[in-house]
Design an enzyme around this catalytic site. Structure first.
Site, short mmCIF file in Angstrom:
data_model
loop_
_atom_site.label_atom_id
_atom_site.label_comp_id
_atom_site.label_asym_id
_atom_site.label_seq_id
_atom_site.Cartn_x
_atom_site.Cartn_y
_atom_site.Cartn_z
CG HIS A 285 -21.94 -17.90 -10.91
ND1 HIS A 285 -21.03 -16.95 -11.26
CD2 HIS A 285 -22.73 -18.07 -12.01
CE1 HIS A 285 -21.24 -16.57 -12.51
NE2 HIS A 285 -22.28 -17.23 -12.99
CG HIS A 324 -12.24 -16.34 -11.11
ND1 HIS A 324 -12.22 -16.72 -12.42
CD2 HIS A 324 -13.39 -15.66 -10.91
CE1 HIS A 324 -13.31 -16.26 -13.00
NE2 HIS A 324 -14.04 -15.62 -12.11
CG ASP A 380 -18.60 -12.17 -6.04
OD1 ASP A 380 -19.31 -11.22 -6.42
OD2 ASP A 380 -18.61 -13.27 -6.58
N1 CMC Z 1 -10.76 -20.86 -0.17
C1 CMC Z 1 -9.92 -21.89 0.15
N2 CMC Z 1 -9.42 -22.73 -0.76
C2 CMC Z 1 -9.78 -22.56 -2.02
C3 CMC Z 1 -10.65 -21.52 -2.44
C4 CMC Z 1 -11.13 -20.65 -1.45
N3 CMC Z 1 -11.96 -19.65 -1.76
N4 CMC Z 1 -10.83 -21.59 -3.77
C5 CMC Z 1 -10.10 -22.63 -4.20
N5 CMC Z 1 -9.47 -23.21 -3.15
C6 CMC Z 1 -8.55 -24.35 -3.21
C7 CMC Z 1 -9.29 -25.64 -3.48
O1 CMC Z 1 -9.69 -26.27 -2.26
C8 CMC Z 1 -8.26 -26.43 -4.23
O2 CMC Z 1 -7.31 -26.92 -3.31
P1 CMC Z 1 -6.62 -28.37 -3.53
O3 CMC Z 1 -5.82 -28.20 -4.79
O4 CMC Z 1 -5.84 -28.59 -2.30
O5 CMC Z 1 -7.76 -29.34 -3.68
C9 CMC Z 1 -7.56 -25.37 -5.07
O6 CMC Z 1 -7.72 -24.16 -4.33
C10 CMC Z 1 -8.12 -25.21 -6.47
O7 CMC Z 1 -9.51 -24.87 -6.35
P2 CMC Z 1 -10.68 -25.47 -7.25
O8 CMC Z 1 -11.91 -25.64 -6.39
O9 CMC Z 1 -10.19 -26.65 -8.00
O10 CMC Z 1 -10.89 -24.28 -8.26
P3 CMC Z 1 -12.13 -24.09 -9.21
O11 CMC Z 1 -11.63 -23.40 -10.40
O12 CMC Z 1 -12.89 -25.36 -9.40
O13 CMC Z 1 -13.10 -23.13 -8.34
C11 CMC Z 1 -14.11 -21.23 -7.42
C12 CMC Z 1 -13.19 -21.78 -8.51
C13 CMC Z 1 -14.39 -19.76 -7.66
C14 CMC Z 1 -15.47 -21.97 -7.45
C15 CMC Z 1 -13.42 -21.45 -6.04
O14 CMC Z 1 -12.19 -20.72 -6.01
C16 CMC Z 1 -14.30 -21.04 -4.88
O15 CMC Z 1 -15.12 -21.85 -4.42
N6 CMC Z 1 -14.15 -19.75 -4.38
C17 CMC Z 1 -15.02 -19.26 -3.33
C18 CMC Z 1 -16.34 -18.83 -3.93
C19 CMC Z 1 -16.23 -17.52 -4.71
O16 CMC Z 1 -15.63 -16.57 -4.23
N7 CMC Z 1 -16.88 -17.50 -5.87
C20 CMC Z 1 -16.93 -16.30 -6.70
C21 CMC Z 1 -16.20 -16.47 -8.00
S1 CMC Z 1 -16.00 -14.90 -8.85
C22 CMC Z 1 -17.56 -14.42 -9.31
C23 CMC Z 1 -18.14 -15.27 -10.35
O17 CMC Z 1 -17.54 -15.42 -11.44
O18 CMC Z 1 -19.25 -15.76 -10.14
#
Ligand code: CMC
Length: 446
Positions: A285, A324, A380
């Site tokens: 986050h 996201h 971010d």
């Molecule tokens: N790098 C590589 N792969 C990713 C990433 C990433 N940053 N984000 C998602 N994926 C992949 C994930 O592994 C999954 O792949 P598969 O379908 O093969 O299992 C797919 O994309 C869908 O991801 P998810 O984890 O199911 O998506 P989510 O909605 O649960 O997670 C998130 C959203 C923001 C937590 C995630 O994208 C992430 O961990 N990003 C990196 C951390 C980040 O930049 N966070 C800041 C968010 S914006 C500021 C805020 O609102 O706080």
């Protein structure tokens, strides 16, 4: 409202539309049919409860870990269309607010629902500005932290401690009390943050200067040394103000959900804000911008980007600052942040890590792994580069997110309190543990 949700598309053999705003559900366990109302493209989970096989059954529930498809509230604060990359506060686009508004004006808008007129803005600014001082005992409290304590840990603790200084904050259904705590929270968050930073440097605390703007004063409390009066660089002051506008609210994210959930127990707003700040601390986050910088430093050079992306695709790493839960398009905030980065670099010099970031973005936006998962830069991805150029250590990055998000948290908290449908947050679970079993004394456990 038209549906933007995906699901099983209606086939040509689907029954003709009835025009009724209801959903018909057939329970194939017993053949019973139910018709439940649809409002705003949504059904109420409680309407499922009537679906039972036996009269003594608890009834049907919906299972939605991480609330990926469950609305927990009705809100009028922030609108996001993740597919189109749209973000609006109270109907105003983030692009227009970033161009024309200030953080304090935007905070007023988020909290009150309308932009202030001149007199209202003057009064609002006066009150927030005149609640920036913190009790001297908080300084002693801060002194107890180790010199390398993470400033987010200090911020969480000190904002929670404010509740002990303002017992009147418990009067949460009194609008006057809520107004007072709002001034205090908005006024004191930058002071707590700046004092945490100065503590980590072993530098004397700098008291607020009421002649400066919200962000100008924050920069003063952070960076003033021997000068009698601090004069913030106007480009940097404005850049920070715009970044604060971009971070002011983001509807039902993890920390706002924490604010609403903890606030639903009717605790005071300082304790709820401490919980929200704790949620923001996490690397998925608000801690993500810190992780982006660590990642860029680890990559080290433009030449190493392709190899790093390979590791991301192999599931060994995350490309921090990408992806996201809601945005499946370029985060509209990230576009504005990228522009501000260049404005700041014009004043302070180019942060060399920008080239690594640009190369990560270039490769990712062309790569099927990211394209197919609709992973784009989020807010971010570029903020850390700006903060680093401005002289902030990485540990301060999430703090710079928490300060402006406080206005969003308070607005979400207040909306929750005044919503007659809301109760103490208490989700259900599906229990799959042991059935009743008898206690066995230790000497007879195999
Ligand atoms: N790098 C590589 N792969 C990713 C990433 C990433 N940053 N984000 C998602 N994926 C992949 C994930 O592994 C999954 O792949 P598969 O379908 O093969 O299992 C797919 O994309 C869908 O991801 P998810 O984890 O199911 O998506 P989510 O909605 O649960 O997670 C998130 C959203 C923001 C937590 C995630 O994208 C992430 O961990 N990003 C990196 C951390 C980040 O930049 N966070 C800041 C968010 S914006 C500021 C805020 O609102 O706080």
């Amino acid at each position: 409202m038209s549906s933007t949700k995906s699901g099983t598309a209606a086939s040509s053999s689907a029954p003709a539309a009835t025009g009724r705003e209801t959903l018909t559900i057939i329970d194939n366990r017993n053949g019973r049919q139910y018709e439940v109302p649809i409002k705003h493209d949504t059904i109420r989970a409680i309407d499922l409860r009537q679906m039972k096989v036996h009269e003594s059954d608890f009834g049907m529930m919906s299972y939605d870990p991480a609330f990926t498809n469950t609305a927990s509230c009705i809100s009028k604060i922030t609108f996001i269309d993740g597919d189109k990359g749209i973000l609006r506060y109270r109907g105003y686009s983030i692009e227009e607010l970033a161009e024309k508004s200030t953080y304090l004006e935007t905070a007023y808008l988020i909290l009150h629902g309308e932009l202030p007129n001149e007199a209202q803005l003057k009064e609002w600014t006066y009150h927030v500005t005149h609640h920036t001082f913190i009790h001297e005992s908080i300084k002693k409290f801060l002194d107890g932290f180790h010199y390398d304590a993470h400033p987010m840990g200090m911020l969480i603790s000190t904002v929670a401690a404010l509740s002990t200084f303002y017992p009147d904050a418990k009067d949460i259904f009194n609008p006057e009390s809520r107004r007072k705590q709002t001034y205090r929270l908005l006024g004191k968050m930058p002071t707590l943050a700046a004092f945490a930073y100065r503590h980590s440097l072993g530098m004397p605390f700098i008291y607020p200067d009421n002649d400066l703007s919200y962000c100008g004063n924050f920069l003063n409390m952070l960076f003033r040394t021997t000068e009698l009066q601090y004069h913030p660089n106007p480009t940097l002051e404005r850049a920070l103000d715009v970044l604060f506008i971009l971070h002011a609210d983001h509807e039902q994210n993890c920390s706002s959900t924490a604010m609403r959930g903890v606030g639903s127990s009717h605790v005071d707003p300082y304790s709820a804000t401490a919980a929200a700040t704790a949620a923001l601390y996490g690397p998925l986050h608000g801690g993500a911008n810190e992780q982006v910088l660590r990642m860029l430093v680890e990559i080290g050079s433009v030449n190493n980007v392709a190899a790093y992306i390979k590791r991301v695709k192999a599931g060994e790493k995350l490309l921090m600052g990408f992806g996201h839960r809601v945005y499946k398009n370029y985060d509209p905030r990230a576009k504005i942040v990228k522009r501000i980065a260049y404005e700041v670099f014009d004043v302070l010099g180019r942060n060399p890590l920008i080239d690594i970031a640009l190369e990560c973005e270039r490769i990712a936006l062309e790569d099927d792994y990211f394209v197919s998962r609709r992973l784009y830069p989020n807010v971010d991805f570029y903020t850390g580069l700006i903060y680093q150029a401005m002289g902030f250590p990485m540990t301060m990055f999430p703090v710079l997110f928490a300060i402006p998000r406080t206005s969003g948290w308070i607005a979400q908290w207040q909306e929750m309190l005044l919503d007659s449908e809301q109760k103490i947050a208490r989700p259900r679970q599906i229990y799959l543990g042991h059935d009743l079993r008898s206690y066995i004394p230790p000497d007879r456990r195999g």
